[in-house]
Design a protein around this motif. Structure first.
Motif, PDB file in Angstrom:
ATOM      1  N   SER A  61       0.831  -1.199   0.000  1.00  0.00           N
ATOM      2  CA  SER A  61       0.000   0.000   0.000  1.00  0.00           C
ATOM      3  C   SER A  61       0.870   1.257   0.000  1.00  0.00           C
ATOM      4  O   SER A  61       2.068   1.195   0.316  1.00  0.00           O
ATOM      5  CB  SER A  61      -0.920  -0.004   1.223  1.00  0.00           C
ATOM      6  OG  SER A  61      -0.157   0.232   2.398  1.00  0.00           O
ATOM      7  N   PRO A  62       0.304   2.413  -0.316  1.00  0.00           N
ATOM      8  CA  PRO A  62       1.092   3.657  -0.323  1.00  0.00           C
ATOM      9  C   PRO A  62       1.723   4.004   1.026  1.00  0.00           C
ATOM     10  O   PRO A  62       2.745   4.680   1.065  1.00  0.00           O
ATOM     11  CB  PRO A  62       0.070   4.724  -0.724  1.00  0.00           C
ATOM     12  CG  PRO A  62      -0.973   3.984  -1.475  1.00  0.00           C
ATOM     13  CD  PRO A  62      -1.042   2.624  -0.840  1.00  0.00           C
ATOM     14  N   ARG A  63       1.157   3.532   2.114  1.00  0.00           N
ATOM     15  CA  ARG A  63       1.716   3.862   3.428  1.00  0.00           C
ATOM     16  C   ARG A  63       3.132   3.295   3.609  1.00  0.00           C
ATOM     17  O   ARG A  63       4.012   3.954   4.130  1.00  0.00           O
ATOM     18  CB  ARG A  63       0.808   3.345   4.536  1.00  0.00           C
ATOM     19  CG  ARG A  63       1.364   3.656   5.896  1.00  0.00           C
ATOM     20  CD  ARG A  63       0.414   3.291   6.994  1.00  0.00           C
ATOM     21  NE  ARG A  63       0.990   3.661   8.279  1.00  0.00           N
ATOM     22  CZ  ARG A  63       0.341   3.634   9.396  1.00  0.00           C
ATOM     23  NH1 ARG A  63      -0.927   3.287   9.413  1.00  0.00           N
ATOM     24  NH2 ARG A  63       0.929   3.970  10.513  1.00  0.00           N
ATOM     25  N   TYR A  64       3.337   2.049   3.200  1.00  0.00           N
ATOM     26  CA  TYR A  64       4.644   1.406   3.369  1.00  0.00           C
ATOM     27  C   TYR A  64       5.440   1.371   2.065  1.00  0.00           C
ATOM     28  O   TYR A  64       6.657   1.410   2.090  1.00  0.00           O
ATOM     29  CB  TYR A  64       4.480  -0.007   3.917  1.00  0.00           C
ATOM     30  CG  TYR A  64       3.891  -0.020   5.295  1.00  0.00           C
ATOM     31  CD1 TYR A  64       4.685   0.250   6.401  1.00  0.00           C
ATOM     32  CD2 TYR A  64       2.543  -0.280   5.504  1.00  0.00           C
ATOM     33  CE1 TYR A  64       4.148   0.257   7.679  1.00  0.00           C
ATOM     34  CE2 TYR A  64       2.003  -0.276   6.777  1.00  0.00           C
ATOM     35  CZ  TYR A  64       2.797   0.000   7.854  1.00  0.00           C
ATOM     36  OH  TYR A  64       2.275   0.009   9.109  1.00  0.00           O
ATOM     37  N   ASP A  65       4.772   1.235   0.943  1.00  0.00           N
ATOM     38  CA  ASP A  65       5.366   1.248  -0.395  1.00  0.00           C
ATOM     39  C   ASP A  65       6.656   0.432  -0.470  1.00  0.00           C
ATOM     40  O   ASP A  65       7.749   0.948  -0.640  1.00  0.00           O
ATOM     41  CB  ASP A  65       5.612   2.687  -0.840  1.00  0.00           C
ATOM     42  CG  ASP A  65       5.967   2.759  -2.322  1.00  0.00           C
ATOM     43  OD1 ASP A  65       5.702   1.779  -3.043  1.00  0.00           O
ATOM     44  OD2 ASP A  65       6.511   3.789  -2.741  1.00  0.00           O
ATOM     45  N   LEU A  66       6.492  -0.866  -0.333  1.00  0.00           N
ATOM     46  CA  LEU A  66       7.610  -1.811  -0.332  1.00  0.00           C
ATOM     47  C   LEU A  66       8.507  -1.666  -1.558  1.00  0.00           C
ATOM     48  O   LEU A  66       9.716  -1.816  -1.466  1.00  0.00           O
ATOM     49  CB  LEU A  66       7.039  -3.227  -0.257  1.00  0.00           C
ATOM     50  CG  LEU A  66       7.968  -4.385  -0.013  1.00  0.00           C
ATOM     51  CD1 LEU A  66       8.541  -4.274   1.384  1.00  0.00           C
ATOM     52  CD2 LEU A  66       7.228  -5.683  -0.165  1.00  0.00           C
ATOM     53  N   GLU A  67       7.924  -1.330  -2.680  1.00  0.00           N
ATOM     54  CA  GLU A  67       8.690  -1.259  -3.916  1.00  0.00           C
ATOM     55  C   GLU A  67       9.658  -0.080  -3.958  1.00  0.00           C
ATOM     56  O   GLU A  67      10.590  -0.080  -4.745  1.00  0.00           O
ATOM     57  CB  GLU A  67       7.747  -1.251  -5.115  1.00  0.00           C
ATOM     58  CG  GLU A  67       7.034  -2.585  -5.257  1.00  0.00           C
ATOM     59  CD  GLU A  67       6.061  -2.648  -6.403  1.00  0.00           C
ATOM     60  OE1 GLU A  67       5.838  -1.622  -7.074  1.00  0.00           O
ATOM     61  OE2 GLU A  67       5.520  -3.737  -6.637  1.00  0.00           O
ATOM     62  N   GLN A  68       9.477   0.918  -3.082  1.00  0.00           N
ATOM     63  CA  GLN A  68      10.432   2.024  -3.047  1.00  0.00           C
ATOM     64  C   GLN A  68      11.803   1.571  -2.570  1.00  0.00           C
ATOM     65  O   GLN A  68      12.815   2.200  -2.822  1.00  0.00           O
ATOM     66  CB  GLN A  68       9.926   3.163  -2.165  1.00  0.00           C
ATOM     67  CG  GLN A  68      10.033   2.884  -0.670  1.00  0.00           C
ATOM     68  CD  GLN A  68       9.588   4.058   0.179  1.00  0.00           C
ATOM     69  OE1 GLN A  68       9.730   5.199  -0.204  1.00  0.00           O
ATOM     70  NE2 GLN A  68       9.035   3.754   1.338  1.00  0.00           N
ATOM     71  N   TYR A  69      11.836   0.435  -1.864  1.00  0.00           N
ATOM     72  CA  TYR A  69      13.090  -0.137  -1.396  1.00  0.00           C
ATOM     73  C   TYR A  69      13.662  -1.138  -2.402  1.00  0.00           C
ATOM     74  O   TYR A  69      14.669  -1.781  -2.127  1.00  0.00           O
ATOM     75  CB  TYR A  69      12.886  -0.844  -0.052  1.00  0.00           C
ATOM     76  CG  TYR A  69      12.386   0.069   1.029  1.00  0.00           C
ATOM     77  CD1 TYR A  69      13.244   0.965   1.662  1.00  0.00           C
ATOM     78  CD2 TYR A  69      11.058   0.040   1.415  1.00  0.00           C
ATOM     79  CE1 TYR A  69      12.782   1.807   2.655  1.00  0.00           C
ATOM     80  CE2 TYR A  69      10.593   0.880   2.404  1.00  0.00           C
ATOM     81  CZ  TYR A  69      11.445   1.768   3.021  1.00  0.00           C
ATOM     82  OH  TYR A  69      10.983   2.604   3.993  1.00  0.00           O
ATOM     83  N   GLY A  70      12.993  -1.294  -3.536  1.00  0.00           N
ATOM     84  CA  GLY A  70      13.448  -2.263  -4.529  1.00  0.00           C
ATOM     85  C   GLY A  70      13.067  -3.685  -4.157  1.00  0.00           C
ATOM     86  O   GLY A  70      13.741  -4.626  -4.549  1.00  0.00           O
TER      87      GLY A  70
END
Length: 148
Positions: free
Chosen positions: A36-45
């Motif tokens: 979800s946008p709150r944690y946005d796992l994909e921002q960490y690759g």
């Protein structure tokens, strides 16, 4: 061309395979919250998918049942090196409420495959799951080296 691009992306990202071996799906919902946008796992690759052949990290949720013992070992064997396993929640760590005398729940999951990190909780918070992945995966990948 596509294989070269895929290889570059694999060297700079972490791929997670979620495996539920039986349970209430509470941990799975918390993993989905990471997207979800709150944690946005994909921002960490970090990318979640269901293909063990491309996984750097195997997240195991749920109590290991009779039907899953051999399947879990097969999934683990299909993952490429380095193989990192995170036991997520109380079920794979202890069997939790499903581990009853005379039942067919086998705990801990580390009896069947090697476990690099455990995240206790019923279910654990998304921030704890993210912390476990980020604390174990990058170091293990760098230490063991990527065989690609």
């Amino acid at each position: 061309m596509l294989d070269a691009l895929k290889s570059i992306l694999r060297k700079t990202s972490i791929h997670v395979c979620l495996v539920n071996t039986g349970g209430c799906n509470g941990c799975d919902i918390e993993v989905l919250a990471l997207l979800s946008p709150r944690y946005d796992l994909e921002q960490y690759g970090i990318y979640v998918h269901q293909n063990p052949r491309e996984a750097d990290v195997i997240l195991v949720t749920g109590a290991v049942t009779e039907q899953w013992r051999e399947k879990l070992q097969r999934i683990y064997s299909k993952a490429p090196e380095p193989k990192i396993v995170v036991a997520l929640g109380n079920c794979p760590i202890s069997g939790d409420v499903f581990n009853q005398e005379g039942g067919s729940v086998y705990a801990p999951v580390s009896d069947f495959i090697p476990v690099d990190a455990e995240v206790p909780g019923c279910p654990p918070r998304p921030s704890e799951i993210l912390e476990a992945i980020l604390s174990v995966a990058p170091g293990a990948i760098a230490e063991r080296g990527r065989k690609r």
